[in-house]
Design a protein around this motif. Structure first.
Motif, PDB file in Angstrom:
ATOM      1  N   ILE A 182       0.857  -1.061  -0.031  1.00 52.60           N
ATOM      2  CA  ILE A 182      -0.200   0.297   0.038  1.00 52.60           C
ATOM      3  C   ILE A 182       1.205   0.968   0.003  1.00 52.60           C
ATOM      4  N   PRO A 183       0.197   1.855  -1.023  1.00 55.57           N
ATOM      5  CA  PRO A 183       1.424   3.416  -1.173  1.00 55.57           C
ATOM      6  C   PRO A 183       1.953   4.361   0.226  1.00 55.57           C
ATOM      7  N   PHE A 184       2.938   4.469   0.484  1.00 57.62           N
ATOM      8  CA  PHE A 184       3.194   5.009   1.988  1.00 57.62           C
ATOM      9  C   PHE A 184       1.350   6.194   2.290  1.00 57.62           C
ATOM     10  N   ASP A 185       1.214   7.010   1.385  1.00 55.99           N
ATOM     11  CA  ASP A 185       0.918   8.356   1.867  1.00 55.99           C
ATOM     12  C   ASP A 185      -0.799   8.267   1.521  1.00 55.99           C
ATOM     13  N   ARG A 237      -1.350   5.159   4.222  1.00 57.36           N
ATOM     14  CA  ARG A 237      -1.340   4.542   5.007  1.00 57.36           C
ATOM     15  C   ARG A 237      -2.034   5.768   6.353  1.00 57.36           C
ATOM     16  N   PRO A 238      -2.731   5.369   7.108  1.00 59.77           N
ATOM     17  CA  PRO A 238      -3.067   6.219   7.940  1.00 59.77           C
ATOM     18  C   PRO A 238      -2.085   6.760   8.637  1.00 59.77           C
ATOM     19  N   SER A 239      -1.557   5.752   9.920  1.00 53.68           N
ATOM     20  CA  SER A 239      -0.549   6.423  10.340  1.00 53.68           C
ATOM     21  C   SER A 239       0.595   7.185  10.145  1.00 53.68           C
ATOM     22  N   ALA A 240       1.111   6.629   8.741  1.00 52.41           N
ATOM     23  CA  ALA A 240       1.397   7.601   7.426  1.00 52.41           C
ATOM     24  C   ALA A 240       1.184   8.888   7.318  1.00 52.41           C
ATOM     25  N   ARG A 241      -0.189   9.394   6.934  1.00 50.77           N
ATOM     26  CA  ARG A 241      -0.604  10.068   6.686  1.00 50.77           C
ATOM     27  C   ARG A 241      -0.848  11.172   7.413  1.00 50.77           C
ATOM     28  N   GLU A 242      -0.710  10.725   9.291  1.00 54.18           N
ATOM     29  CA  GLU A 242      -0.594  11.406   9.969  1.00 54.18           C
ATOM     30  C   GLU A 242       0.602  12.109  10.258  1.00 54.18           C
ATOM     31  N   LEU A 243       1.723  10.862   9.480  1.00 51.90           N
ATOM     32  CA  LEU A 243       3.250  11.622   9.772  1.00 51.90           C
ATOM     33  C   LEU A 243       3.322  12.636   8.470  1.00 51.90           C
ATOM     34  N   LEU A 244       2.728  12.601   7.408  1.00 48.31           N
ATOM     35  CA  LEU A 244       3.024  13.611   6.607  1.00 48.31           C
ATOM     36  C   LEU A 244       2.454  14.840   6.792  1.00 48.31           C
ATOM     37  N   ARG A 245       0.953  14.236   7.048  1.00 49.00           N
ATOM     38  CA  ARG A 245       0.477  15.868   8.093  1.00 49.00           C
ATOM     39  C   ARG A 245       1.386  17.196   8.955  1.00 49.00           C
TER      40      ARG A 245
END
Length: 200
Positions: free
Chosen positions: A37-40, A42-50
């Protein structure tokens, strides 16, 4: 802020190994999801990117490069985003950091590119073994195959339902019916997603 990104593929996998070199003041982001699943997405990865976009993060650690993903292009794109935001990425099992004195580490870039390719090759090899197993099962008459009129792979199917996966991966997930309502999916779809991620 120092952070650590952790990823395991299934709900049953433990995360302790990925915490062996944890810094005391790290903020932890954990995804229980397939590395395909692409990094952006994933739920927690999206939070990290934010949090990156909010300039809250300066340093990210991962236990190994395949925690970022199993697709070479996606891994390199993620690393490039970190580099563009002047964020240092440390890979524990290599003992390498992406930035040295604020500048890109050429050794890190070379090694990561090679390892990301190896990780993708390993996954492709696994998929090939799965295909061989299916062919054997078909020959024995014990494999029913995919649904008629579809050629969609499991990874492609799961990639369409990151929100469902997010709810299923919670410590105390809602019921199947509740998740279906929350994500506007059918109950059968939620059950199918659950069945696939439990097999990973």
């Amino acid at each position: 802020m120092k952070t650590r990104y952790i990823r395991v593929s299934t709900l049953n996998q433990k995360i302790e190994r990925q915490l062996l070199k944890q810094y005391p003041d790290e903020k932890i982001y954990i995804d229980k999801i397939s590395g395909s699943i692409p990094f952006d997405q994933r739920p927690s990865a999206r939070e990290l990117l934010r949090d990156i976009d909010r300039n809250k993060i300066q340093y990210i650690s991962v236990s190994s490069i395949d925690r970022l993903g199993r697709n070479t292009l996606d891994v390199l794109q993620t690393i490039e985003k970190l580099h563009c935001n002047e964020i240092c990425l440390k890979v524990d099992n290599l003992g390498l950091e992406s930035l040295v004195d604020g500048k890109e580490n050429p050794t890190f870039k070379l090694i990561i590119s090679v390892l990301a390719n190896i990780s993708e090759m390993e996954r492709n090899s696994l998929l090939e073994r799965q295909r061989e197993g299916i062919q054997i099962a078909k020959a024995k008459g014990i494999y029913k195959g995919r649904l008629k009129n579809t050629s969609e792979s499991v990874d492609e199917f799961l990639a369409k339902y990151p929100n469902v996966i997010s709810y299923l991966n919670r410590k105390n997930p809602p019921t199947i019916i509740e998740i279906a309502k929350l994500t506007d999916c059918s109950k059968n779809t939620v059950q199918k997603v659950k069945r696939y991620i439990n097999k990973m």
